[in-house]
Design a protein around this motif. Structure first.
Motif, PDB file in Angstrom:
ATOM      1  N   GLU A  60       0.841  -1.192   0.000  1.00 18.19           N
ATOM      2  CA  GLU A  60       0.000   0.000   0.000  1.00 18.19           C
ATOM      3  C   GLU A  60       0.879   1.245   0.000  1.00 18.19           C
ATOM      4  N   GLN A 113      -4.909   9.410  -0.540  1.00 17.88           N
ATOM      5  CA  GLN A 113      -5.257   8.505  -1.640  1.00 17.88           C
ATOM      6  C   GLN A 113      -4.312   7.300  -1.626  1.00 17.88           C
ATOM      7  N   THR A 162      -2.743   3.764  -3.333  1.00 18.00           N
ATOM      8  CA  THR A 162      -2.475   2.855  -4.447  1.00 18.00           C
ATOM      9  C   THR A 162      -2.116   1.498  -3.860  1.00 18.00           C
ATOM     10  N   ALA A 185      -4.317  -3.015  -8.031  1.00 16.82           N
ATOM     11  CA  ALA A 185      -5.678  -3.417  -7.666  1.00 16.82           C
ATOM     12  C   ALA A 185      -6.732  -2.576  -8.370  1.00 16.82           C
ATOM     13  N   SER A 186      -6.526  -1.269  -8.466  1.00 15.19           N
ATOM     14  CA  SER A 186      -7.524  -0.396  -9.084  1.00 15.19           C
ATOM     15  C   SER A 186      -7.602  -0.572 -10.586  1.00 15.19           C
ATOM     16  N   MET A 187      -6.647  -1.295 -11.174  1.00 17.74           N
ATOM     17  CA  MET A 187      -6.632  -1.557 -12.607  1.00 17.74           C
ATOM     18  C   MET A 187      -6.896  -3.033 -12.876  1.00 17.74           C
ATOM     19  N   HIS A 188      -7.779  -3.643 -12.070  1.00 16.34           N
ATOM     20  CA  HIS A 188      -8.129  -5.059 -12.221  1.00 16.34           C
ATOM     21  C   HIS A 188      -6.898  -5.953 -12.127  1.00 16.34           C
ATOM     22  N   ASN A 189      -5.951  -5.552 -11.288  1.00 22.16           N
ATOM     23  CA  ASN A 189      -4.708  -6.299 -11.072  1.00 22.16           C
ATOM     24  C   ASN A 189      -3.864  -6.434 -12.342  1.00 22.16           C
ATOM     25  N   ALA A 227      -0.770   5.298  -9.521  1.00 18.68           N
ATOM     26  CA  ALA A 227      -0.952   3.912  -9.963  1.00 18.68           C
ATOM     27  C   ALA A 227      -0.516   3.706 -11.404  1.00 18.68           C
TER      28      ALA A 227
END
Length: 381
Positions: free
Chosen positions: A56, A62, A64, A77-81, A183
């Motif tokens: 993390e 914020q 990432t 994670a926020s980009m579908h891994n 990210a």
């Protein structure tokens, strides 16, 4: 005690007190014994990295998150891994294990922002909180990373200001610790790299255009009857999958656009890559699927599909002409036709020229739109 010795001790005491001006107050005895100078900040971290399941990075509130994927790799994670740059991640983790404490600095929270080690949740903070946790959400290591110290000398190690969460003591640490909270900066933007000299054929659409090797040269073979083509444009088709990168990536279900064409690139050893191009306004997106006609490239095709399946990539619009070219994209551009000797343009007309043009209306010259020599072609770049 001699007067000289007493004087020396007084001077040293004054210097010690005045030294507190530099980024905060002196250390308390308890804080001094927390960590010894020159020691690793995380002496037992290296063997624990195998237990880390999530990383993390928090900046201005914020977060990432980089997570371990089922295949053993790491993804955002926020980009579908979607996969991260492995070398970059390895560099950050290695830097954390090798970080050495050089000098204690301020323990005054009011001065933390000067070093960039203040609360990383603050809206104006420049600090980054780096946390490593295991699969059970248990912390493995945590550190607030601040400003890098600029060194003008050559051959000196990098330094960075750091602080442990929950502690007031800050440190100048020796080592490189590249932490990015954005990210998008972690994504591995390389899609594939298949050398042009490995491409044996390319079929665009339903055999609308077919390229193959002829006498060692990549050429358009179907249709056989075609206009003169630019050699470099044909060669660019063979280079369509070479050093291919993306600008943005989305899961297929979230990707915009409609089908605008497809092609199949086949290598000389049996690897086939199907390319589907999509248009979303002015943006060009592409999807890729690999297959193999031989055991030699089966593992390569499986590896590519494991990475590419389910993803749509925004690519540079110029790549469309090499991935799904049309005949118009390939043919030699005809030179602009020279203007007729009797044509007249408004910019070069003398007074009264409009009357002359009107008098010639019956001859068909007026309104012809023919440009004078040197006038840029309206369709030119």
């Amino acid at each position: 005690m001699r007067a000289r010795s007493v004087g020396t001790l007084v001077v040293l005491g004054v210097l010690a007190v005045l030294g507190g001006w530099y980024f905060g107050t002196p250390l308390t005895p308890g804080e001094q014994t927390t960590v010894a100078r020159g020691k690793l900040m995380f002496p037992n971290l290296a063997p624990k990295l195998g237990d880390v399941a999530r990383i993390e990075i928090t900046h201005q509130g914020q977060q990432t998150v980089i997570e371990k994927r089922p295949d053993g790799g790491w993804g955002v994670a926020s980009m579908h891994n979607y996969p991260v740059q492995e070398a970059k991640l390895r560099g950050m983790l290695t830097g954390l294990t090798e970080l050495r404490l050089a000098e204690p600095r301020t323990s005054d929270p009011a001065a933390f922002s000067r070093l960039g080690v203040d609360d990383p949740n603050g809206t104006s903070s420049s600090a980054d909180l780096l946390r490593l946790v295991d699969a059970s959400d248990k912390p493995v290591a945590a550190l607030i990373v601040g400003h890098r110290r600029v060194r003008s000398q050559a051959d000196v190690p990098e330094e960075v200001y750091v602080r442990r969460p929950g502690e007031n003591q800050s440190w100048l640490a020796e080592g490189s610790l590249p932490v990015d909270a954005d990210a998008s900066l972690w994504l591995d933007r390389n899609v594939m790299n298949i050398s042009h000299d490995r491409i044996a054929s390319v079929v665009v659409g339903d055999q609308a255009l077919t390229f193959a090797r002829q006498d060692g040269k990549f050429a358009l073979t179907l249709p056989a009857d075609h206009p003169k083509l630019e050699d470099y444009k044909v060669d660019d088709v063979a280079r369509g999958l070479e050093l291919l990168t993306f600008q943005e990536v989305k899961a297929d279900a979230d990707a915009p656009g409609s089908d605008a064409g497809h092609s199949v690139f086949t290598t000389d050893d049996g690897l086939a890559v199907k390319v589907t191009v999509l248009h979303a306004g002015r943006d060009v997106w592409a999807r890729f699927a690999a297959s193999s006609a031989s055991d030699k490239t089966k593992a390569e095709a499986d590896r590519m599909n494991g990475r590419l399946a389910g993803w749509s990539y925004e690519i540079g619009s110029w790549k469309e002409k090499s991935l799904v070219p049309s005949m118009a994209d390939l043919k030699v551009e005809e030179p602009a036709k020279p203007s007729s000797p009797g044509s007249v343009t408004p910019s070069s007309s003398a007074p009264g020229a409009s009357a002359v043009g009107a008098g010639n209306a019956g001859s068909g010259n007026a309104g012809s739109g023919t440009a004078s020599p040197g006038t840029p072609d309206a369709g030119g770049k």
